[in-house]
Structures are given as C-alpha cells and as structure tokens.
Write a protein that holds these residues in place. Structure first.
Motif, PDB file in Angstrom:
ATOM      1  N   SER B  71       0.859  -1.186   0.000  1.00 55.10           N
ATOM      2  CA  SER B  71       0.000   0.000   0.000  1.00 55.10           C
ATOM      3  C   SER B  71       0.889   1.227   0.000  1.00 55.10           C
ATOM      4  O   SER B  71       1.936   1.236   0.652  1.00 55.10           O
ATOM      5  N   ASN B  72       0.456   2.244  -0.698  1.00 53.60           N
ATOM      6  CA  ASN B  72       1.205   3.496  -0.692  1.00 53.60           C
ATOM      7  C   ASN B  72       1.210   4.078   0.723  1.00 53.60           C
ATOM      8  O   ASN B  72       0.200   4.052   1.402  1.00 53.60           O
ATOM      9  N   ILE B  79      -2.183   0.884  -4.618  1.00 52.37           N
ATOM     10  CA  ILE B  79      -1.268  -0.251  -4.505  1.00 52.37           C
ATOM     11  C   ILE B  79      -0.080  -0.011  -5.430  1.00 52.37           C
ATOM     12  O   ILE B  79      -0.251   0.420  -6.574  1.00 52.37           O
ATOM     13  N   GLN B  80       1.114  -0.273  -4.928  1.00 51.28           N
ATOM     14  CA  GLN B  80       2.310  -0.003  -5.732  1.00 51.28           C
ATOM     15  C   GLN B  80       3.245  -1.205  -5.739  1.00 51.28           C
ATOM     16  O   GLN B  80       3.157  -2.083  -4.871  1.00 51.28           O
ATOM     17  N   PRO B  81       4.155  -1.262  -6.710  1.00 53.11           N
ATOM     18  CA  PRO B  81       5.060  -2.408  -6.793  1.00 53.11           C
ATOM     19  C   PRO B  81       5.994  -2.487  -5.590  1.00 53.11           C
ATOM     20  O   PRO B  81       6.340  -1.464  -5.006  1.00 53.11           O
ATOM     21  N   ALA B  82       6.374  -3.684  -5.255  1.00 50.02           N
ATOM     22  CA  ALA B  82       7.402  -3.902  -4.221  1.00 50.02           C
ATOM     23  C   ALA B  82       8.342  -4.976  -4.785  1.00 50.02           C
ATOM     24  O   ALA B  82       9.168  -4.668  -5.620  1.00 50.02           O
ATOM     25  N   VAL B 514       7.601   8.149   8.983  1.00 45.10           N
ATOM     26  CA  VAL B 514       6.321   8.029   8.285  1.00 45.10           C
ATOM     27  C   VAL B 514       5.467   6.951   8.959  1.00 45.10           C
ATOM     28  O   VAL B 514       5.948   5.874   9.289  1.00 45.10           O
ATOM     29  N   GLN B 515       4.216   7.301   9.159  1.00 40.70           N
ATOM     30  CA  GLN B 515       3.260   6.327   9.696  1.00 40.70           C
ATOM     31  C   GLN B 515       1.959   6.489   8.916  1.00 40.70           C
ATOM     32  O   GLN B 515       1.496   7.616   8.701  1.00 40.70           O
ATOM     33  N   GLY B 516       1.402   5.365   8.486  1.00 36.26           N
ATOM     34  CA  GLY B 516       0.191   5.418   7.676  1.00 36.26           C
ATOM     35  C   GLY B 516      -1.063   5.147   8.485  1.00 36.26           C
ATOM     36  O   GLY B 516      -1.039   5.054   9.715  1.00 36.26           O
ATOM     37  N   LEU B 517      -2.154   4.996   7.754  1.00 34.33           N
ATOM     38  CA  LEU B 517      -3.466   4.829   8.384  1.00 34.33           C
ATOM     39  C   LEU B 517      -3.616   3.464   9.062  1.00 34.33           C
ATOM     40  O   LEU B 517      -4.146   3.351  10.161  1.00 34.33           O
ATOM     41  N   ASP B 520      -0.200  -1.580  10.443  1.00 30.09           N
ATOM     42  CA  ASP B 520       1.138  -2.051  10.066  1.00 30.09           C
ATOM     43  C   ASP B 520       1.973  -0.977   9.385  1.00 30.09           C
ATOM     44  O   ASP B 520       3.154  -1.182   9.132  1.00 30.09           O
ATOM     45  N   GLN B 521       1.382   0.161   9.080  1.00 31.24           N
ATOM     46  CA  GLN B 521       2.098   1.151   8.274  1.00 31.24           C
ATOM     47  C   GLN B 521       3.007   2.057   9.102  1.00 31.24           C
ATOM     48  O   GLN B 521       2.773   3.258   9.254  1.00 31.24           O
TER      49      GLN B 521
END
Lengths: 360, 529
Positions: B71-72, B79-82, B514-517, B520-521
């Motif tokens: 996830s971005n 959704i982005q490549p990893a 950085v921390q996401g919503l 786990d982010q």
C-alpha cells in the motif's frame, strides 16, 4: 527469657552425645524438609493450576486473538492441550515440570524455562542489592533508634518506617526518576543498561553487574551499577522500614530482660549491652525478618520493575497473568515458590545454628 | 550523644555513594546512527509474518519484509510495486501473474525467487496461525494452496483462487503482513518438526526489507539492524524498540532525549508535552474504530431495534472525543474508517436524551432498565464507559460497568454471554471488505463475525456484502459500501462512535518518520537524525 535461661543452664551431657544425635538429626531433618518441600510445591502447583483454570481468561483465545478463524482457535486449543480433561492436563504439566520443561509461553512465544532464566537474574540482582542496602541501613537505624528511644534519631527512624510502609512505591519511584534522572541528571533513566552498552555486552550470567564486569568494560560496569542504584534504593527503602522497626522493637523488648539488667548492673554501657548481649540474642529473629523481606523482593517487586523498565520475574509474571499465559504463570510461580521455601529453610537452619551457637 | 551524628553520617554516606555512582554515569543523548523508540513491546508474541498479529509485530513487518506489492504510504488505497515490478490479472478474473523485480535480495544475500513467494504464501496458509484467515478469503486451504501458486519461469509467479472475488480484492489481501515474502533457503534450514521454520522466525527475520532483526529479547528490546543487501538502504544503522511499560517513564525518556520516539502516551501526557521545546507531537489518523456492541439475544429489550436506535442518541460523541480523549480520537459513525474507499463521513447522531426517551417510550420499553456493560480493564475504555454510563442514565438506562481482561471480553463476545460491550476494530488489510466482513456478514450464525456476536442475523445484507466484494467496477463498489454503511449505521446493534488518532511523540531531531493509516504502516527506513 528462654534464651537467657538456656544460656545460664547449659546441658552438661550435650557435647558428649552430639555426634550421633546430630547425624540422625541432620538426615531426619533433611528428609523431613525434602518431603515438606515436595508437598509445598505440589500444593503450589495445584492451587495455581486451579486458579488459572477458574479464571475467566481463555488461553487459546488470548493466543490467537479475536479475529482468528474457528479452525485456528481449535488448533490453538489442541496445541495447548485444552481439549484434555483437567486431571490429565495437570498430570502432564507435573510430568514436564519435573524435567525442567514448563512448556511454551503464550505471551513471549519462548520456552518458559528460558524466559525465567532470563528474567529471574534481573530480579535477584535488584533484590540482593536492595536487601543489602536495606539491611545495613535498617539495622543501623533500628539500633540507633532503640539506643536513643524518644530522641531525634528515634523520631526519624519511626518517620522513615511509617513513610516506607505507607507511601505507594510506584509513586515514590516516579518521583525519584523525576528528581534524580530528569531534574538533577544524577541517575540514568529506566532500564538495566544504557543503549550504547546494552547490545555490546554479551549476556553470560544474566546478572548485568557480573556480565559487564566480565566484559572488561569499566564504563559498562559503572553504567550497570548506576542503573541499579535508584530501583535498589527504592526497594531498600521499602525493606528497611520493616527491618528498622523490628530491630528497634526487639532491642527495646530485650532491654527489660533479666540478663540485660544484670549486665547493666555490672556496669556495662549501652553500646556493650546492645552489641555484645542483645544483638546476638535477637540475631535469629532479625535474620528471619531480613530473609522474609528478601523473599518478598524476589517474589517480584512488580511496580518498581514496571516503573524502572526492569525486566524481572515480577513483571514477567504480571504480564503473564494479564495475558492468561498459563504455562508462564505456573512456571514462574513454581520457581518463585521454590525460592521462597528454600529461603525459609535456609533461614530456619541459620537461625537454628545461631541458637545452637548460643547454647554451646 | 556522640554517636548520633555518626549514624546520620553513615546513612548519608550510603545514599551519597549510591548517587555518586549514578552521577558518574552521566546520561547521554541517543547515538546519531540509532533510533531509540520507547514503547510497550509486551504484546509481541512472534515476528514470523505468518503468525505475528500484534501491534508491535505488525509495526515491524514493513521494515523487515517486502511483499509482492504494498500500500502506498501516504494513500493506502493505492497499490504499488514492491517485490513484483508488475502484475497482470487473468481473463477469468481469478488469477494474477506477477513479474518479480530483478536484483532483489534477502538479508542473507540470497536472491528473491518465485520459489520464495510460493514457499511464503503456502507456509502461511498451512501454518494456519491467527492471521491465516486473510489468505483464506481467497479460498486457499492447506489442501489446495500448493496448486494455487505456481512458478511460470524464473521471474514470474502465478496465483489463482477459487473464492468468488476479483483481482482488486486479491491485491488488497496481498498487501497484508501475512503475505510477506521470506527467504525459503534460510527459513527451511531452521525448520524443526515440520514447523516451516516458525519456531526460528518467532525471534529472527529472513526478509528483504530495509532492516533485519539483530536481536530480540522478549519484554526487553527489539533491535533492528540495517540490511546491507537491501536495494533501498535505510538512513540509520539501528532501530531499537525499548520496552518501557510505564507511560510516565516513556514520557521522561523522550523528554530527556534518551528516546527519540515515544508511543502510547495518554491524553494528559501528550497535553503536557505539546509545547515542550525539542519535541513534536505527530498526530496520525488511524483506522481503528471504537464502537458499542449490543447483544440482541441477551433479552427482549436489547433485542428491540428501538433500544439500538435510542443508544445512538445517548452517546456524548463530542464530549468523549474532545474533552475526554483530547485529540486521540475523532467522532466517526460508520464501519469504514476515513481513508478507506467509500467511508461515510457524515455524523447523523448526537447526544439527544429527549429523542432517545421518545424512541424507547414509542417502542414500549419501560425504564429504568439495567444493562450489564463489559469493558476492557484499561484506558481509554474505562473513561469512555463512564461517560456512556452518565449519558445512558439520563434516559433511564443504568449501565453496570464490569471491567475485564481482553481475552475474557473476547470470549464472552464469541459465546454471546454478555449484554453490552465496548469494543474496537482495526482493519486486517487495506480493503473495505475487511470491516464489511466483520459488521455486515451473518447469514446463519455459522461464521465468526461481529454481527454474529451481536446475534444479528442478516442474510440480505450478507448477500449485498458478498456482492460488493465481487464487484469489479471501483465506483460501483464504493457505492455499494456506502449503501451498506448507511444500513448498518441506521439499523444495527452497533453504535459506531470514534475513529482513532495515533499520537506519536518525536524528538525534533528525527526527520522523515512516516506512519500510515493502517496498523502495520510504520516505516523507519527513511528516518534521519
């Protein structure tokens, strides 16, 4: 009074009969102690097991969480052996425990035995430092207070004793951190070692002081000692409250005894009376009090360990209780219980030796 | 008399000695190449991505492992490549073929191969640990998963599934930590008793993420070390998560500069630190939702929809969010958190005691009513419960607060042995179905969902939820979730109240955290000091 009578009326045949009597007595005492030790541990295991089973916590649910599927939940129940009848679970546990296997902790995912091996030395280190400081100061304060009954030292001793008993220990711990760590910068913060040392010193014995000493890094040893100081002083303060109070009370109660009066009548000074006559007589009692204080510190100074982020067995046991971690609760309780029984036995033995020494 | 000063001197000397020893170890700032995080790590059970499902462990997975896709960080809906450079959906709508990025390596130095992807996903399903249900959504089971994932060639791997869901949903599932790719060769070498290396991975790592586990001591510390093989090398060499169980001690550590980041502080502590020099309070929206769960099977009153409706007007939403939690939550009244596609943001309910009384009276519910209210024995739940107790009492509903430990509350929820409870929900993966499957699926009490725990049997809504997850048109899908939320918001035995706001205290020396919503982010790889 009994001590005084014993001292004045030694048994003339005692020394002649001693060897054979002592052999039998030692073996008998040991067997008696061993059976009582085994029964105590069995009782402890049974009561703890019953309590964990009666508690509303579902260990399997605690392990898998609320989102897990029913099949995962069932698999966890099987893994924990919760599908077996209670007596079978208990017997299986005893069998494993006898071989030193306390199972796997639910909350850490590690064998309980290795968790205990990791956490108990931290508590032993803290408790030992605390009891040494607490005993030295407690005894000194108690003696000084008794010798100056009604004086300033007595008042201070009684105040400290009352304060030590009544003040919530976690609150005092936070205040100490605030003052000596945050304000004065005299002490390091919570934890056992600074970050810079924590991962460069290889844990060998689990005792930070010993490990840092063995590492040869003087800075690391000083750091370990500095981290130990505040929590040890806090616990010592709590322990010395009881020790000083009992020392004072015991000395005062002996002051009116016949043998003390006799000594005083012969012209002995207060110092001689206390140190030569009274203290040897009440040594057994004081030893018991110190041993009990030590045992209670080993049981886990939970709040102190929490405030100072001290990874000891008290915190381990508490975390285990909150997470319904049955193997950890049972294992840690048995180990702490065993230490308690052993300490009691050693204290009894030592007190007995002191008493015999007095008889001789 | 001459002994008195001597005793005092002795006592003073002991204290002085102890403190002098302490003073000799002057405290230092955190090392320049290490990030020190003070938080509780007591919850950590396993760092195996196929098993770890606790806050501490899921927060570490993005730093230790990579997935095929991710996830971005800023917008989780993208959704982005990893590890996969690209992917293509099959014509049947039930398969995806991934092309692996070239040159990706695990911390062991081994290259990332299709075999590693196959091993990772199949072991997660076969181990069947707590988060396995996420991959089970694709219809994967221990029996069929081997056939579901196949190697096409040295750079391509194909995933197929039997469940009636589309590729977009499958991609969402693959962003979850359980889809992390582990190094097959390293992990297999550590396997014991057919455990797929689970025992070893509990405390070690074998990923291609920016960091690897240098050491982990339960209840003490997790030390992450930069992964030298990572294509995206982290700025810092070490990240140390120190277990500091006491929140006041955590606050002191970050205030003194002995920790760079402190998590989990209460509203009071955050308030005290807000204006402190050298410290910033980062406020990150979180996907966590707090809600009331009413057991409709508990008795006739609690089973009456009028009671559920009245309850919605008996919550002091603003009072709890603003006065009680002071920035740690915001009012939110739908099952999808803001930030998820289709989340409703309107708040149609507010504290209205008169309206609640009227609803109860119209339905013939006689007051006073006594309701057992089981609550987590922890903050902020107890404070929220007390607020609810006060506002419900105004309409004659007496809440009998019964605090309990989490597993007890969960167990009672599962078995339906409760009347009313206060719960929270964190999505398991970044897709609306994660929450919809919990609150809007219960055909016949055969699956474990929150709707089942409420005794709320909803075959029609269940059909709509299952239709939504199948929908391929993104816009239509969003519309379906909006509709579902409205229905649940209006007629369910759930009272959605709050959405969490994560407050993290950070030293101003720390940059690019950085921390996401989603839970786990959490990312440490770009952090600089």
């Amino acid at each position: 009074m009994q001590h005084a009578v014993s001292r004045s009326l030694p048994d003339p045949d005692n020394s002649r009969q001693r060897p054979r009597w002592r052999e039998l007595s030692l073996l008998g005492s040991f067997l008696k102690w061993l059976s009582s030790f085994a029964v105590t541990l069995l009782g402890l295991a049974l009561v703890t097991f019953a309590m964990t089973r009666l508690s509303p916590i579902d260990p399997a649910l605690q392990m898998v969480g609320d989102h897990a599927s029913q099949s995962t939940y069932q698999a966890a129940r099987l893994e924990l052996g919760l599908d077996q009848p209670l007596p079978v679970q208990f017997l299986r546990y005893l069998q494993q425990a006898a071989s030193g296997n306390f199972g796997q902790s639910i909350s850490t995912g590690q064998p309980v035995a290795s968790d205990i091996a990791r956490t108990f030395p931290a508590t032993i280190e803290l408790a030992t430092a605390a009891i040494i400081i607490g005993s030295l100061i407690g005894l000194s304060l108690g003696i000084a207070a008794a010798m100056r009954q009604g004086g300033l030292i007595d008042a201070i001793a009684r105040f400290i004793s009352l304060f030590g008993y009544s003040v919530p220990i976690f609150w005092l711990g936070l205040l100490m951190l605030l003052l000596f760590y945050a304000r004065l910068h005299w002490a390091p913060g919570p934890g056992r070692l600074d970050v810079m040392f924590q991962y460069t010193v290889k844990p060998i014995t689990g005792f930070a002081l010993v490990d840092t000493w063995m590492s040869g890094k003087a800075g690391a040893f000083r750091d370990a000692l500095a981290h130990l100081a505040l929590p040890a002083i806090l616990l010592a303060f709590h322990a010395l409250a009881g020790i000083s109070r009992l020392t004072r009370a015991s000395i005062l109660s002996e002051l009116g005894q016949e043998y003390v009066l006799t000594a005083r009548a012969k012209g002995a000074g207060m110092k001689t009376v206390v140190f030569i006559h009274i203290l040897p007589n009440i040594a057994g009692t004081l030893l018991t009090v110190i041993a009990l204080a030590y045992a209670s510190l080993l049981e886990g100074a939970v709040l102190t360990e929490t405030v100072f982020a001290w990874p000891g067995i008290g915190r381990y046991l508490t975390t285990a209780m909150f997470s319904g971690d049955m193997p950890a609760i049972l294992g840690a309780t048995l180990v702490v219980g065993s230490c308690f029984v052993l300490l009691n036995a050693l204290t009894d033995l030592a007190a007995d030796r002191i008493h015999r020494g007095q008889i001789r | 008399m001459n002994r008195r000063p001597g005793t005092a001197k002795f006592i003073g000397a002991v204290f002085s000695l102890a403190l002098a020893l302490s003073a000799s170890a002057a405290y230092a700032e955190t090392p320049a190449n290490a990030l020190i995080v003070a938080q509780s790590i007591d919850d950590a059970v396993s760092f195996d991505p196929a098993e770890g499902f606790e806050l501490t462990t899921v927060q570490s997975f993005n730093n230790l492992y990579q997935r095929l896709i991710e996830s971005n960080r800023d917008d989780g809906t993208k959704i982005q490549p990893a590890l996969a450079a690209s992917w293509e959906a099959g014509a049947d709508g039930k398969s995806l073929t991934f092309a692996l990025t070239s040159g990706a390596k695990f911390s062991s130095g081994n290259p990332v191969r299709p075999e590693d992807v196959i091993f990772s996903l199949t072991r997660a399903v076969k181990l069947n640990k707590s988060p396995a249900f996420i991959l089970n959504e694709l219809g994967w089971t221990a029996e069929n998963v081997d056939k579901a994932i196949e190697k096409i060639d040295d750079t391509h791997v194909k995933l197929t599934w039997s469940a009636d869901v589309g590729p977009a949903f499958a991609l969402s599932l693959l962003t979850a930590p359980i889809a992390s790719v582990v190094d097959e060769q390293t992990v297999s070498a550590e396997a014991k008793d057919n455990d797929f290396g689970n025992g070893w991975l509990k405390t070690n790592s074998a990923g291609s993420g920016a960091f690897k586990i240098a050491s982990y001591t339960p209840h003490e510390a997790l030390v992450l070390e930069a992964n030298a093989e990572s294509s995206d090398k982290p700025k810092l060499e070490t990240v140390i998560l120190r277990n500091v169980p006491d929140v006041a001690a955590r606050r002191l550590l970050v205030e003194q500069g002995d920790a760079d980041i402190a998590r989990g502080l209460g509203a009071d502590q955050i308030n005290a630190l807000k204006d402190k020099a050298g410290i910033n309070v980062l406020s990150v929206p979180s996907a966590r939702s707090d809600y009331i769960l009413i057991n409709s099977k508990a008795n006739e009153t609690l089973g009456n929809p009028a009671f559920w409706e009245a309850a919605r007007y008996l919550v002091d939403y603003n009072g709890i969010a603003k006065d009680l939690l002071r920035g740690q939550s915001q009012v939110h009244q739908a099952f999808l958190p803001v930030g998820f596609p289709g989340a409703l943001t309107d708040t149609p309910f507010s504290l209205d005691v008169e309206k609640a009384k009227k609803v109860l009276a119209d339905a013939g519910i006689k007051t006073p009513v006594k309701v057992e209210f089981i609550v987590f024995n922890d903050q902020p739940f107890l404070s929220i419960a007390q607020s609810l107790q006060a506002s419900f009492a105004k309409a004659g509903i007496e809440l009998d607060i019964q605090p309990g430990v989490a597993s007890d509350i969960y167990a009672k929820g599962r078995s339906g042995q409760y009347q009313m409870t206060l719960r929270y929900w964190i999505p398991d993966y970044f897709d609306p179905h994660s929450n919809a499957s919990a609150f809007a699926i219960n055909r016949d009490n055969s699956t474990n969902t929150a709707a089942k725990y409420a005794g709320w049997v909803i075959p029609e809504i269940t059909d709509e939820t299952l239709a939504a997850v199948k929908e391929q048109d993104a816009a239509k899908r969003v519309a379906l979730y909006e509709d579902l939320q409205k229905k649940v918001q209006k007629s369910s035995p759930f009272v959605f109240m709050l959405q969490g706001n994560d407050q993290v205290v950070i030293s101003d020396k720390v940059k690019n955290y950085v921390q996401g919503l989603n839970a786990d982010q959490v990312y440490y790889d770009h952090v600089e000091k």
